[in-house]
Design an enzyme around this catalytic site. Structure first.
Site, PDB file in Angstrom:
ATOM      1  N   ALA A  65       0.863  -1.182   0.000  1.00  0.00           N
ATOM      2  CA  ALA A  65       0.000   0.000   0.000  1.00  0.00           C
ATOM      3  C   ALA A  65       0.899   1.231   0.000  1.00  0.00           C
ATOM      4  O   ALA A  65       2.048   1.172   0.455  1.00  0.00           O
ATOM      5  CB  ALA A  65      -0.886  -0.018   1.235  1.00  0.00           C
ATOM      6  N   GLY A 108       0.557  -5.105   0.916  1.00  0.00           N
ATOM      7  CA  GLY A 108      -0.638  -5.182   0.074  1.00  0.00           C
ATOM      8  C   GLY A 108      -0.350  -5.807  -1.287  1.00  0.00           C
ATOM      9  O   GLY A 108      -1.250  -6.369  -1.911  1.00  0.00           O
ATOM     10  N   GLU A 111      -0.602  -9.410  -0.712  1.00  0.00           N
ATOM     11  CA  GLU A 111      -2.024  -9.714  -0.481  1.00  0.00           C
ATOM     12  C   GLU A 111      -2.810  -9.702  -1.787  1.00  0.00           C
ATOM     13  O   GLU A 111      -3.684 -10.540  -2.006  1.00  0.00           O
ATOM     14  CB  GLU A 111      -2.606  -8.696   0.516  1.00  0.00           C
ATOM     15  CG  GLU A 111      -2.028  -8.896   1.909  1.00  0.00           C
ATOM     16  CD  GLU A 111      -2.397  -7.768   2.872  1.00  0.00           C
ATOM     17  OE1 GLU A 111      -2.284  -6.592   2.496  1.00  0.00           O
ATOM     18  OE2 GLU A 111      -2.812  -8.079   4.001  1.00  0.00           O
ATOM     19  N   GLU A 131       4.608  -5.217   7.097  1.00  0.00           N
ATOM     20  CA  GLU A 131       3.847  -4.133   7.739  1.00  0.00           C
ATOM     21  C   GLU A 131       4.283  -3.871   9.163  1.00  0.00           C
ATOM     22  O   GLU A 131       4.247  -2.738   9.646  1.00  0.00           O
ATOM     23  CB  GLU A 131       2.346  -4.464   7.729  1.00  0.00           C
ATOM     24  CG  GLU A 131       1.672  -4.355   6.371  1.00  0.00           C
ATOM     25  CD  GLU A 131       1.684  -5.655   5.575  1.00  0.00           C
ATOM     26  OE1 GLU A 131       2.550  -6.530   5.828  1.00  0.00           O
ATOM     27  OE2 GLU A 131       0.827  -5.801   4.689  1.00  0.00           O
TER      28      GLU A 131
HETATM   29  N1  CO8 Z   1       4.565   3.229  -0.655  1.00  0.00           N
HETATM   30  C1  CO8 Z   1       4.954   4.400  -1.204  1.00  0.00           C
HETATM   31  N2  CO8 Z   1       6.110   4.537  -1.902  1.00  0.00           N
HETATM   32  C2  CO8 Z   1       6.896   3.457  -2.034  1.00  0.00           C
HETATM   33  C3  CO8 Z   1       6.542   2.206  -1.484  1.00  0.00           C
HETATM   34  C4  CO8 Z   1       5.314   2.123  -0.776  1.00  0.00           C
HETATM   35  N3  CO8 Z   1       4.874   0.965  -0.255  1.00  0.00           N
HETATM   36  N4  CO8 Z   1       7.534   1.331  -1.761  1.00  0.00           N
HETATM   37  C5  CO8 Z   1       8.460   2.002  -2.488  1.00  0.00           C
HETATM   38  N5  CO8 Z   1       8.074   3.289  -2.656  1.00  0.00           N
HETATM   39  C6  CO8 Z   1       8.790   4.363  -3.341  1.00  0.00           C
HETATM   40  C7  CO8 Z   1       9.968   4.865  -2.537  1.00  0.00           C
HETATM   41  O1  CO8 Z   1       9.547   5.802  -1.574  1.00  0.00           O
HETATM   42  C8  CO8 Z   1      10.834   5.469  -3.615  1.00  0.00           C
HETATM   43  O2  CO8 Z   1      10.310   6.720  -3.967  1.00  0.00           O
HETATM   44  P1  CO8 Z   1      11.285   8.031  -3.960  1.00  0.00           P
HETATM   45  O3  CO8 Z   1      12.266   7.740  -5.060  1.00  0.00           O
HETATM   46  O4  CO8 Z   1      10.359   9.150  -4.263  1.00  0.00           O
HETATM   47  O5  CO8 Z   1      11.935   8.068  -2.633  1.00  0.00           O
HETATM   48  C9  CO8 Z   1      10.588   4.540  -4.812  1.00  0.00           C
HETATM   49  O6  CO8 Z   1       9.356   3.861  -4.549  1.00  0.00           O
HETATM   50  C10 CO8 Z   1      11.682   3.493  -4.987  1.00  0.00           C
HETATM   51  O7  CO8 Z   1      11.801   2.798  -3.759  1.00  0.00           O
HETATM   52  P2  CO8 Z   1      13.229   2.561  -3.020  1.00  0.00           P
HETATM   53  O8  CO8 Z   1      14.154   3.687  -3.332  1.00  0.00           O
HETATM   54  O9  CO8 Z   1      12.944   2.294  -1.579  1.00  0.00           O
HETATM   55  O10 CO8 Z   1      13.701   1.264  -3.780  1.00  0.00           O
HETATM   56  P3  CO8 Z   1      14.703   0.149  -3.222  1.00  0.00           P
HETATM   57  O11 CO8 Z   1      15.012  -0.727  -4.388  1.00  0.00           O
HETATM   58  O12 CO8 Z   1      15.838   0.756  -2.481  1.00  0.00           O
HETATM   59  O13 CO8 Z   1      13.862  -0.689  -2.144  1.00  0.00           O
HETATM   60  C11 CO8 Z   1      11.887  -1.864  -1.340  1.00  0.00           C
HETATM   61  C12 CO8 Z   1      12.747  -1.443  -2.571  1.00  0.00           C
HETATM   62  C13 CO8 Z   1      12.683  -2.836  -0.470  1.00  0.00           C
HETATM   63  C14 CO8 Z   1      10.640  -2.540  -1.900  1.00  0.00           C
HETATM   64  C15 CO8 Z   1      11.527  -0.600  -0.525  1.00  0.00           C
HETATM   65  O14 CO8 Z   1      10.990   0.389  -1.414  1.00  0.00           O
HETATM   66  C16 CO8 Z   1      10.492  -0.839   0.547  1.00  0.00           C
HETATM   67  O15 CO8 Z   1      10.813  -1.395   1.589  1.00  0.00           O
HETATM   68  N6  CO8 Z   1       9.212  -0.433   0.297  1.00  0.00           N
HETATM   69  C17 CO8 Z   1       8.165  -0.527   1.293  1.00  0.00           C
HETATM   70  C18 CO8 Z   1       7.675  -1.954   1.451  1.00  0.00           C
HETATM   71  C19 CO8 Z   1       6.602  -2.032   2.494  1.00  0.00           C
HETATM   72  O16 CO8 Z   1       6.820  -1.757   3.644  1.00  0.00           O
HETATM   73  N7  CO8 Z   1       5.393  -2.451   2.068  1.00  0.00           N
HETATM   74  C20 CO8 Z   1       4.258  -2.579   2.944  1.00  0.00           C
HETATM   75  C21 CO8 Z   1       3.419  -1.350   2.914  1.00  0.00           C
HETATM   76  S1  CO8 Z   1       2.086  -1.373   4.109  1.00  0.00           S
HETATM   77  C22 CO8 Z   1       0.862  -2.286   3.360  1.00  0.00           C
HETATM   78  O17 CO8 Z   1       1.007  -2.747   2.288  1.00  0.00           O
HETATM   79  C23 CO8 Z   1      -0.419  -2.438   4.149  1.00  0.00           C
HETATM   80  C24 CO8 Z   1      -1.408  -3.277   3.370  1.00  0.00           C
HETATM   81  C25 CO8 Z   1      -2.785  -2.753   3.574  1.00  0.00           C
HETATM   82  C26 CO8 Z   1      -3.778  -3.354   2.658  1.00  0.00           C
HETATM   83  C27 CO8 Z   1      -3.443  -3.307   1.210  1.00  0.00           C
HETATM   84  C28 CO8 Z   1      -4.552  -3.868   0.357  1.00  0.00           C
HETATM   85  C29 CO8 Z   1      -4.135  -4.521  -0.933  1.00  0.00           C
END
Ligand code: CO8
Length: 256
Positions: A65, A108, A111, A131
């Site tokens: 998400a 998400g 999921e 999460e």
């Molecule tokens: N939300 C918003 N932006 C994101 C997300 C995210 N989940 N993941 C990545 N991005 C963005 C980053 O902020 C970055 O943007 P910017 O360049 O503007 O800073 C861009 O995408 C590239 O990401 P990274 O620079 O972090 O890329 P890396 O290759 O270094 O890392 C990762 C990749 C490991 C995937 C890392 O981006 C990461 O850890 N992302 C978050 C993963 C996460 O925690 N996901 C869970 C989110 S909570 C959730 O999903 C709750 C579910 C609720 C229900 C959903 C229903 C379907």
């Protein structure tokens, strides 16, 4: 119809949906969920489509998400807006849906993949429910579907630690049906989808409904459901055609 955050193509009888927010690793925001819901409605209504494929990019199926969008949500807002309920639209899709996952399928994103009927994984795929590291837990079925797919011990470990699972572990533990080389993922998913789309659509939909019953009811109820649906299929022209084609040693040509 054109969408802001996804790309939709019709490839003969296969509907292909690509998540398309490359700048955010396909993070799932409200617009994307609205677009996905509308595309699913459109493809479900289209009688010429027999199977759907949902995919992302090489780097990410979806990284979860959208954290930037969720960050300032309040409890009354999430409750009153019924945040997440609309995200379940995919799990209510009646036509078969294949998830083709390369790269990250996190939170998400994992999921969403699990709401599909089965997952084909590229060798680059990484699954996880991280999460807990954000101070929340999975909110769209992660604690429930992952547990049914991989069992309590592994699901509990993944949800409590946020550890990611690679494609090999995901296949070994039953989360994905098969692994294919990343370069072949989309071709393979489309090939499988084309095969399914060539079957009788009502029978494919009933098969999906029946397999899903296994998750929701007792064995005895599930077997009864399967038997009733199976018996009813002898009232269809597609059953006559399928069996005649076998006996006449020719490919079946289903009506629906
Ligand atoms: N939300 C918003 N932006 C994101 C997300 C995210 N989940 N993941 C990545 N991005 C963005 C980053 O902020 C970055 O943007 P910017 O360049 O503007 O800073 C861009 O995408 C590239 O990401 P990274 O620079 O972090 O890329 P890396 O290759 O270094 O890392 C990762 C990749 C490991 C995937 C890392 O981006 C990461 O850890 N992302 C978050 C993963 C996460 O925690 N996901 C869970 C989110 S909570 C959730 O999903 C709750 C579910 C609720 C229900 C959903 C229903 C379907």
């Amino acid at each position: 119809m054109a969408y802001e955050t996804i790309l939709v193509e019709r490839l003969e009888r296969v509907g292909l949906i690509r998540l398309n927010r490359p700048q955010a690793l396909n993070a799932l925001n409200r617009q994307l969920i609205a677009d996905l819901g509308a595309a699913l409605d459109e493809l479900e209504q289209d009688r010429s489509i027999g199977c759907l494929v949902l995919t992302g990019s090489e780097k990410a199926f979806a990284a979860g998400a959208d954290i930037k969008e969720m960050q300032n949500f309040t409890y009354p807002q999430t409750y009153l807006d019924d945040f997440i309920t609309s995200w379940e639209r995919l799990s209510r899709t009646r036509k078969p849906v294949i998830a083709a996952v390369a790269g990250f399928a996190l939170g998400g994103g994992c999921e969403l993949a699990m709401m599909c009927d089965f997952i084909l994984a590229a060798d680059t795929a990484k699954f996880g429910q991280p999460e807990i590291k954000l101070g929340v837990m999975p909110g769209s079925g992660g604690t429930q579907r992952l547990t049914r797919f991989v069992g309590k011990s592994k699901a509990m470990e993944m949800c409590l630690t946020g550890r990611l699972m690679d494609a090999v572990e995901a296949e070994r533990s039953g989360l994905v049906s098969r692994i294919v080389p990343a370069a072949d993922l989309l071709d393979e998913a489309l090939k499988v989808a084309k095969g399914i789309a060539g079957m009788s659509l009502p029978v494919a939909m009933q098969t999906k409904e029946s397999v899903n019953r296994a998750y929701e009811t007792t064995l005895a109820e599930g077997i009864r459901f399967e038997r009733r649906v199976f018996q009813s299929q002898f009232g269809t022209a597609d059953q006559k055609e399928g069996m005649a084609a076998f006996i006449e040693k020719r490919p079946a040509k289903f009506q629906h």
